[in-house]
Scaffold this motif. Structure first.
Motif, PDB file in Angstrom:
ATOM      1  N   GLY A 133      30.966  19.281  33.828  1.00  0.00           N
ATOM      2  CA  GLY A 133      30.798  20.649  34.233  1.00  0.00           C
ATOM      3  C   GLY A 133      31.192  20.858  35.743  1.00  0.00           C
ATOM      4  N   GLU A 134      32.028  19.806  36.186  1.00  0.00           N
ATOM      5  CA  GLU A 134      32.467  20.340  37.591  1.00  0.00           C
ATOM      6  C   GLU A 134      33.709  20.808  37.592  1.00  0.00           C
ATOM      7  N   PRO A 135      34.002  21.409  38.674  1.00  0.00           N
ATOM      8  CA  PRO A 135      35.369  22.305  38.913  1.00  0.00           C
ATOM      9  C   PRO A 135      36.824  21.264  38.765  1.00  0.00           C
ATOM     10  N   TRP A 136      37.526  21.853  38.108  1.00  0.00           N
ATOM     11  CA  TRP A 136      38.583  21.009  37.649  1.00  0.00           C
ATOM     12  C   TRP A 136      39.842  20.988  38.780  1.00  0.00           C
ATOM     13  N   LEU A 137      39.705  21.413  39.917  1.00  0.00           N
ATOM     14  CA  LEU A 137      40.684  21.443  41.041  1.00  0.00           C
ATOM     15  C   LEU A 137      40.361  20.537  42.107  1.00  0.00           C
ATOM     16  N   ALA A 138      40.958  19.977  42.574  1.00  0.00           N
ATOM     17  CA  ALA A 138      41.118  19.081  43.816  1.00  0.00           C
ATOM     18  C   ALA A 138      42.479  19.222  44.862  1.00  0.00           C
TER      19      ALA A 138
ATOM     20  N   ASP B 175      50.027   7.541  64.957  1.00  0.00           N
ATOM     21  CA  ASP B 175      49.893   7.850  66.476  1.00  0.00           C
ATOM     22  C   ASP B 175      51.098   8.438  67.002  1.00  0.00           C
ATOM     23  N   THR B 176      52.235   7.995  66.765  1.00  0.00           N
ATOM     24  CA  THR B 176      53.495   8.538  67.455  1.00  0.00           C
ATOM     25  C   THR B 176      54.211   9.330  66.928  1.00  0.00           C
ATOM     26  N   ASP B 177      54.837   8.944  65.680  1.00  0.00           N
ATOM     27  CA  ASP B 177      55.777   9.894  64.816  1.00  0.00           C
ATOM     28  C   ASP B 177      54.906  11.022  64.163  1.00  0.00           C
ATOM     29  N   ALA B 178      55.836  12.079  63.947  1.00  0.00           N
ATOM     30  CA  ALA B 178      54.857  13.275  63.166  1.00  0.00           C
ATOM     31  C   ALA B 178      54.789  12.752  61.622  1.00  0.00           C
ATOM     32  N   VAL B 179      53.780  12.931  61.067  1.00  0.00           N
ATOM     33  CA  VAL B 179      53.947  12.485  59.322  1.00  0.00           C
ATOM     34  C   VAL B 179      54.025  13.737  58.790  1.00  0.00           C
ATOM     35  N   LYS B 180      55.052  13.662  57.827  1.00  0.00           N
ATOM     36  CA  LYS B 180      55.149  14.901  56.850  1.00  0.00           C
ATOM     37  C   LYS B 180      54.245  14.673  55.689  1.00  0.00           C
ATOM     38  N   SER B 181      53.285  15.458  55.576  1.00  0.00           N
ATOM     39  CA  SER B 181      52.496  15.464  54.355  1.00  0.00           C
ATOM     40  C   SER B 181      52.449  16.592  53.527  1.00  0.00           C
ATOM     41  N   THR B 182      52.352  16.309  52.075  1.00  0.00           N
ATOM     42  CA  THR B 182      52.431  17.400  51.382  1.00  0.00           C
ATOM     43  C   THR B 182      50.804  17.494  50.691  1.00  0.00           C
ATOM     44  N   ILE B 183      50.248  18.757  50.848  1.00  0.00           N
ATOM     45  CA  ILE B 183      48.950  18.744  50.286  1.00  0.00           C
ATOM     46  C   ILE B 183      49.101  19.601  48.817  1.00  0.00           C
ATOM     47  N   HIS B 184      48.780  18.904  47.983  1.00  0.00           N
ATOM     48  CA  HIS B 184      48.785  19.208  46.668  1.00  0.00           C
ATOM     49  C   HIS B 184      47.580  19.758  46.068  1.00  0.00           C
ATOM     50  N   LEU B 185      47.282  20.711  45.581  1.00  0.00           N
ATOM     51  CA  LEU B 185      46.242  21.339  44.579  1.00  0.00           C
ATOM     52  C   LEU B 185      46.442  20.821  43.129  1.00  0.00           C
ATOM     53  N   VAL B 186      45.526  20.022  42.567  1.00  0.00           N
ATOM     54  CA  VAL B 186      45.853  19.329  41.478  1.00  0.00           C
ATOM     55  C   VAL B 186      44.938  19.514  40.380  1.00  0.00           C
ATOM     56  N   SER B 187      45.236  19.544  39.167  1.00  0.00           N
ATOM     57  CA  SER B 187      44.281  19.741  38.239  1.00  0.00           C
ATOM     58  C   SER B 187      43.824  18.295  37.818  1.00  0.00           C
ATOM     59  N   MET B 188      42.422  18.024  37.776  1.00  0.00           N
ATOM     60  CA  MET B 188      41.880  16.734  37.656  1.00  0.00           C
ATOM     61  C   MET B 188      41.025  16.544  36.180  1.00  0.00           C
TER      62      MET B 188
ATOM     63  N   ASP C  61      45.811   0.266  31.905  1.00  0.00           N
ATOM     64  CA  ASP C  61      46.447  -0.817  32.306  1.00  0.00           C
ATOM     65  C   ASP C  61      47.662  -0.305  33.256  1.00  0.00           C
ATOM     66  N   HIS C  62      48.115   0.839  33.007  1.00  0.00           N
ATOM     67  CA  HIS C  62      49.154   1.551  33.997  1.00  0.00           C
ATOM     68  C   HIS C  62      48.967   1.353  35.192  1.00  0.00           C
ATOM     69  N   ALA C  63      50.405   1.276  35.776  1.00  0.00           N
ATOM     70  CA  ALA C  63      50.167   0.921  37.422  1.00  0.00           C
ATOM     71  C   ALA C  63      50.229   2.095  37.978  1.00  0.00           C
ATOM     72  N   ARG C  64      50.658   3.410  37.530  1.00  0.00           N
ATOM     73  CA  ARG C  64      50.948   4.617  38.072  1.00  0.00           C
ATOM     74  C   ARG C  64      50.087   5.589  37.166  1.00  0.00           C
ATOM     75  N   VAL C  65      49.845   6.691  38.110  1.00  0.00           N
ATOM     76  CA  VAL C  65      49.048   7.970  37.063  1.00  0.00           C
ATOM     77  C   VAL C  65      49.939   9.220  37.482  1.00  0.00           C
ATOM     78  N   ARG C  66      49.889  10.028  36.434  1.00  0.00           N
ATOM     79  CA  ARG C  66      50.701  11.520  36.662  1.00  0.00           C
ATOM     80  C   ARG C  66      49.707  12.446  36.845  1.00  0.00           C
ATOM     81  N   LEU C  67      49.917  13.367  37.919  1.00  0.00           N
ATOM     82  CA  LEU C  67      48.982  14.564  38.018  1.00  0.00           C
ATOM     83  C   LEU C  67      49.636  15.937  37.967  1.00  0.00           C
ATOM     84  N   VAL C  68      49.235  16.887  37.473  1.00  0.00           N
ATOM     85  CA  VAL C  68      49.705  18.413  37.596  1.00  0.00           C
ATOM     86  C   VAL C  68      49.505  18.860  39.053  1.00  0.00           C
TER      87      VAL C  68
END
Lengths: 430, 284
Positions: free
Chosen positions: A109-114, A217-230, A242-249
């Motif tokens: 019953g929790e929200p589906w977005l993160a 600390d020194t270099d600017a880090v580019k981050s992308t902020i994703h609104l994903v479906s959980m 067993d998968h090493a990787r996961v996929r999110l929308v």
């Protein structure tokens, strides 16, 4: 609507209310409506006939599950492409559609977005059709079965997906209960905003990220902020695959640049301010008192160095100086000569000139001053004449005599006053 | 024989006589002859509107980059400015004499209208927040500060509030951005303490400063938002930066004395209070 709380600080009302959750009145999916009508008729013989009529209708409630209408996004923080030190900031997104985070629900019953902030290189992004997304993949985990059966998009529509390491995902994804805590609704007073915004009803929903914006600390880090479906990732830490990787929308995304030593913090900039009174702090009485030496060109063509101090003093000085009480006819009349130091003080002279120039620039006021002076003059004349009529000259009433005598009296008075003034002036000097 | 007299002297005599005998400064008969227009302008001059920066601070060394400088407004300077303003259209001694007779009154008008330049510009929606403090115009010394910093450029909408030595809030008479990085603020009264605040419209979520500590706010109805003094919680995060929201909610629940912290309450606690810097005059 859940419980709400008003945001105030030190008694100041921000016109903002936080609401725990705003759930849609209908969930999504297949909904059926059933209506029953009971009919009862009493016949003339007393016999009662009963009947029941039934009808049922089914309909679907669907919303977007793999994409987001960009116009549903009201604001994001940190701002898109913003540069700064966001190391201690949890990003958030505010959505115009107040029920959006509760339209689909996880199995508890929790929200589906993160909201997931991901540094560059932490994930791979690409677009694919929904049909492709829903196919089982060998090399990557995606919870197909947990996706809603009914959604608004067509299977041929494109959606945006991110692939990331399972371990990383488990480390950074908000836990099940945390997602409820990180999602809230709010009501805002919009009356002081633009016409466009005022048309909105004031209700919004907000999703807060559970991870601080990645920062180096020194270099600017580019981050992308994703609104994903959980959906399908109810408890990311317990994900058994067993998968090493996961996929999110990824429904919506924006980038920011964060750098640890970027001193854009308000408090750190404020603490860096050098605080003093307005002066040059050197071992010199004049400088300490706010004076500065300036080149001074005289009207006659000579030049010298004179003292200047603006209107802002580094200390308290009581009242207006006596010198300012008699109006100089030109700015030079306000020059002060310091005999001890053999220097001119041009401060008040500059002030006089500044007042005159600023007023000349403001034509309306300049005209008003001239007009005002004229009217004062007229009024004074009238007043003085009526004084004579009422008082001393009443008995000897003849217009010709009055004018003559009034003038003579006035002049005598004027001369007497002048003498008095001069005597007073001498007295003050002594 | 026909005789004539120089009108100028008669006028001056009239002026002097009238003033000495009956005319008082606040004679109601004279009221309409001081247009508000002039009074407002004098007030603007007293607030140094339009005075270029190079005249406010005569040397750049007085206002180096990243500095804040407090000051008293020199009443003699502004009085001399008003003299200059009155000199407009003064072509003869008669006008000069009138200027001298009335300059005192004109200055008083400027003092009376000292709030007008700012007050007249306030939008009607904001008037509900506007509270006027009554102070005697005579006791009101003008003080303020010049600030030269990147802050002025980066934080549009900085807020400032000053108090005098008794802790009473002072009215802002003028707060202007003179250039990209320079701001002037003039108050009515003598500043003893100053607070400069980050604009509250740009609210963020997260911890306040570098140690990821939040100051806990009360959530009880009627007292929402009040900082509970001494109550702080540190947000812990793993090496990947994931904040432990559950632990945070637990710690907050303990302080707020509730079993369950709602998302609304958490939002309330996580909002970053607008940054605030305080300045205090020495010896206060």
């Amino acid at each position: 609507m859940g419980e709400y709380i008003e945001f105030r600080e030190e008694g100041e009302d921000y016109g903002m209310k936080f609401i725990e959750k705003i759930e849609p009145s209908l969930g999504s999916g297949k909904i059926s409506v059933e209506a029953t009508q009971h009919v009862q008729i009493t016949k003339p013989g007393g016999e009662v006939v009963r009947d029941e009529l039934k009808a049922s209708k089914e309909f679907l409630v669907a919303s977007r599950a793999f994409t987001l209408d960009v116009s549903d996004v009201y604001s994001v923080s940190p701002a898109e492409n913003a540069c700064g030190n966001f190391a201690n900031e949890l990003p958030h997104i505010t959505l115009c559609k107040r029920t959006l985070p509760w339209e689909y629900k996880g199995s508890f019953g929790e929200p589906w977005l993160a909201l997931l902030p991901l540094a560059e290189g932490e994930c791979e992004e690409r677009d694919m059709t929904i049909a492709e997304l829903k196919q089982k993949k060998e090399d990557i985990y995606f919870p197909v079965s947990a996706q809603p059966a009914v959604y608004l998009e067509k299977d041929s529509d494109l959606c945006h997906v991110i692939d990331l390491d399972k371990a990383l995902f488990q480390n950074i994804a908000p836990r099940r209960v945390e997602r409820s805590l990180l999602t809230h609704g709010k009501f805002l007073n919009l009356l002081q905003k633009t016409d466009e915004t005022v048309r909105l009803d004031g209700y919004f929903s907000t999703v807060v990220g559970g991870r601080f914006v990645p920062t180096a600390d020194t270099d600017a880090v580019k981050s992308t902020i994703h609104l994903v479906s959980m959906l399908g990732y109810d408890e990311p830490e317990k994900l058994s695959t067993d998968h090493a990787r996961v996929r999110l929308v990824s429904l919506y995304r924006w980038s920011v640049f964060s750098k640890g030593d970027e001193e854009a913090g308000f408090v750190s900039l404020m603490e860096g301010l050098q605080c003093d009174v307005l002066r040059i702090d050197k071992d010199n009485t004049l400088l300490q008192h706010g004076y500065v030496p300036r080149r001074h060109l005289f009207r006659s063509g000579e030049s010298t160095v004179s003292l200047y101090r603006g209107p802002l003093l580094p200390f308290r000085k009581e009242g207006e100086q006596a010198a300012a009480k008699k109006i100089p006819v030109t700015s030079d009349g306000a020059l002060i000569f310091d005999q001890e130091k053999a220097l001119f003080d041009a401060s008040y002279s500059a002030a006089w000139q500044m007042g005159r120039l600023l007023t000349l620039k403001n034509k309306a006021v300049a005209a008003a001053i001239v007009k005002w002076r004229k009217r004062v003059e007229e009024l004074l004349l009238k007043r003085a004449a009526s004084d004579f009529m009422d008082g001393k000259m009443k008995q000897d009433y003849s217009s010709r005599n009055l004018a003559e005598k009034a003038m003579r009296h006035m002049l005598c008075q004027f001369e007497k006053d002048q003498e008095e003034d001069e005597a007073k002036g001498r007295g003050e000097k002594e | 024989m026909k005789r004539w007299k120089n009108d100028l002297n008669v006028t001056e005599a009239f002026c002097t006589f009238a003033l000495k005998n009956r005319l008082k400064e606040n004679d109601p008969l004279f009221a309409p002859f001081y247009p508000e227009e002039i009074a407002d302008w004098i007030a603007e001059l007293k607030l140094l509107k339009g005075v270029p920066l190079s005249c406010l601070a005569g040397d750049e060394m007085q206002l180096p980059p990243e500095s804040i400088r407090f000051f008293y407004v020199d009443e003699s300077w502004t009085a001399q400015m008003i003299n200059g303003a009155l000199s407009i259209g003064t072509h003869c001694t008669k006008a000069e004499r009138i200027n001298n007779l009335f300059v005192e009154t004109v200055r008083t008008l400027g003092k009376r209208n000292i709030r007008c330049p700012r007050k007249n510009g306030i939008h009607e929606n904001q008037m509900q927040f506007y509270r006027e403090k009554r102070t005697e115009p005579t006791e009101a010394v003008l003080t303020g500060f010049l600030m030269r910093s990147r802050l002025v450029k980066l934080w549009k909408g900085l807020e400032s509030s000053a108090v005098d030595r008794n802790g009473a809030k002072l009215d802002i008479l003028r707060m202007d951005q003179l250039s990209g990085e320079i701001m002037i603020c003039i108050y009515q009264g003598e500043i003893a303490g100053l607070q400069v605040k980050e604009p509250k419209e740009g609210l963020r979520f997260g911890a306040h400063e570098n140690n990821r500590v939040i100051r806990v706010r009360d959530v009880k109805p009627g007292n929402e938002g009040a900082i509970l003094s001494g109550k702080t919680v540190q947000i812990t995060a793993n090496e990947q930066g994931r904040a432990d929201i559950l632990e945070l909610a637990g710690a907050l629940g303990e302080i707020l004395e509730t079993d369950r912290v709602s998302s609304a309450e958490l939002a309330m606690e996580l909002i970053v209070a607008p940054g605030l810097a305080e300045f205090q005059r020495e010896g206060e």
